[in-house]
Write an enzyme that holds these catalytic residues in place. Structure first.
Site, mmCIF file in Angstrom:
data_model
loop_
_atom_site.group_PDB
_atom_site.id
_atom_site.type_symbol
_atom_site.label_atom_id
_atom_site.label_comp_id
_atom_site.label_asym_id
_atom_site.label_seq_id
_atom_site.Cartn_x
_atom_site.Cartn_y
_atom_site.Cartn_z
ATOM 1 N N THR A 11 35.194 52.392 24.546
ATOM 2 C CA THR A 11 34.998 52.109 23.117
ATOM 3 C C THR A 11 34.082 50.890 22.978
ATOM 4 O OG1 THR A 11 37.222 52.937 22.724
ATOM 5 C CG2 THR A 11 36.215 51.656 20.966
ATOM 6 N N ASP A 45 41.959 46.056 30.442
ATOM 7 C CA ASP A 45 40.976 46.860 31.175
ATOM 8 C C ASP A 45 40.118 45.967 32.078
ATOM 9 O OD1 ASP A 45 40.002 45.729 28.818
ATOM 10 O OD2 ASP A 45 38.441 47.248 28.540
ATOM 11 N N ARG A 46 39.759 44.791 31.566
ATOM 12 C CA ARG A 46 38.910 43.886 32.353
ATOM 13 C C ARG A 46 39.695 43.314 33.537
ATOM 14 N NH1 ARG A 46 36.415 39.882 28.048
ATOM 15 N NH2 ARG A 46 34.790 39.524 29.617
ATOM 16 N N TYR A 80 38.877 31.700 32.809
ATOM 17 C CA TYR A 80 38.813 32.201 31.430
ATOM 18 C C TYR A 80 39.661 31.280 30.572
ATOM 19 C CZ TYR A 80 37.733 36.111 28.265
ATOM 20 O OH TYR A 80 37.216 36.904 27.280
ATOM 21 N N THR A 94 15.268 60.178 11.276
ATOM 22 C CA THR A 94 16.286 59.122 11.222
ATOM 23 C C THR A 94 17.286 59.285 12.360
ATOM 24 O OG1 THR A 94 15.907 58.982 8.858
ATOM 25 C CG2 THR A 94 17.934 57.981 9.681
ATOM 26 N N GLY A 131 41.277 41.179 28.017
ATOM 27 C CA GLY A 131 41.579 42.613 27.934
ATOM 28 C C GLY A 131 42.167 43.152 29.234
#
Lengths: 252, 252
Positions: free
Chosen positions: B131, B107-108, B98, B182, B105
């Site tokens: 999110t 979380d990753r 990376y 809609t 992140g």
């Protein structure tokens, strides 16, 4: 040359077009941020009217920002005759199979009107890629509903605004996957993800209506970014919303 | 029983888990809105520590909201020993391909740690649906990047907030396409569109690495909504982020 002027007050920008007498071409266009509609609308219309060296047959005002549409109609009616509000009426040549047509987006109605006018009796998948992306079905002059997705910039903005850690990423740059930086991961997810979602939606429509031979037409600023990623071909109609809006007075 | 506590301060909610000594199971969890982190964090940790009737081996604090992480570390260190900040260090058993791992992140990183721990030497596609939605590649203990997409609720919210005309739509309800209202158009676009984007991303990863036999694992609240729409199967790991966070002190 008796032209008309079509106005589309979008969520981000207000677009105006001087439309040819046959409603097929946008001869000149201008735009400004929608928050400045009241400041600029009359001058912008005057400018287009001057370009057209004869008469303006009618002016049609459309858009999703209700107050701005109403105020623009008031302003323009003081200086011009035949100023119309674009909205659903029973006189339209398209039948709308929709729960409450009064809340159906005016851009989607305009696209359906254009599709019906330009390709009468045909079956169309109509992609509008603006602030939001819409993919609607028009089957032999009947609007059969569709889908709404967030547009590319809306997705990029929401990732930045709704999280503490994700950066504000522009559409420009490498979007190959797997991404090797956070910018590339976001671009790879948003651009490819949206293109592939559209691809599958189009395929699903074709599966649902196997006897129809669909023509796919598209419009909107984000299409340039998406068309190279999707596997299907769409005919790009640059001013489809304005051309559709300009058709409205024909059916009154 | 010597347990640990893992804390993930997410963009929306802060999650805490009491993790089993073998780092395989979340024995008890609690959560509260992330804006209330400073008010609730100590009481929530005390509550989990009481459940565990022996010693808390360590507490690991993770999350994308930098200030909240730093303040939580300070607060907890006044009452507990061995309070760690979850972050990338060279001691981790996963190699990260990376551009700048310091902004990857947490979380990753946690998902990659969990994947490496639970399925050592295997090739994984790891889906986190919070999110934001992340789809990352872990190939034989090497993190090879991924993509980031807006989560389902983020897409629904952004369509409402960024436009004047579109309503605030919940995930619940008909999402078959073409939508005939809609609400249904938005749900049909967002849910199917996201599921199909994920499907194609997974297929693309498989195409790019044809010699790998991928195991697909997933976590996050929105997965329940997506798993019935995608054509691939993923193993759902309910507390993957917290389990990954809890592994961090093992590598210090």
């Amino acid at each position: 040359m008796i032209c008309s002027i079509a106005i589309d007050i979008g969520n981000t920008r207000t677009h105006l077009g001087l439309i040819s007498p046959d409603n097929r071409t946008c001869l000149k266009r201008s735009d400004f941020p929608s928050v400045q509609t009241q400041e600029h609308i009359l001058a912008a219309v005057n400018d287009l009217a001057e370009t057209c060296n004869r008469e303006i047959k009618y002016i049609t005002v459309s858009g999703g920002i209700r107050n701005a549409v109403i105020q623009s109609l008031e302003t323009l009616r003081k200086s011009y005759e035949n100023v119309h509000e674009f909205k659903y009426t029973q006189g339209l040549p398209v039948r709308f199979e929709y729960k409450d047509v009064s809340v159906l987006g005016s851009d989607r109605i305009a696209h359906a009107l254009y599709g019906n006018f330009a390709f009468p009796g045909q079956s169309l998948i109509i992609i509008g890629s603006g602030t939001a992306i819409t993919v609607d079905l028009l089957i032999k002059n009947e609007f059969r509903g569709g889908v709404i997705l967030p547009g590319l910039n809306m997705q990029l903005n929401s990732l930045h605004i709704s999280t503490d850690a994700l950066p504000d990423v522009s559409l420009k740059g490498d979007f190959s996957l797997p991404g090797k930086s956070t910018e590339q991961c976001i671009r790879a997810g948003v651009i490819n993800g949206t293109a592939w979602a559209l691809e599958k939606i189009v395929n699903k429509y074709k599966e649902l209506f196997p006897s129809e031979k669909f023509r796919i037409i598209s419009s909107g600023g984000a299409w340039a970014q998406l068309e190279d990623v999707v596997s299907f071909r769409a005919e790009f109609i640059p001013d489809m919303t304005l051309l559709g809006v300009s058709l409205f007075p024909c059916y009154l």
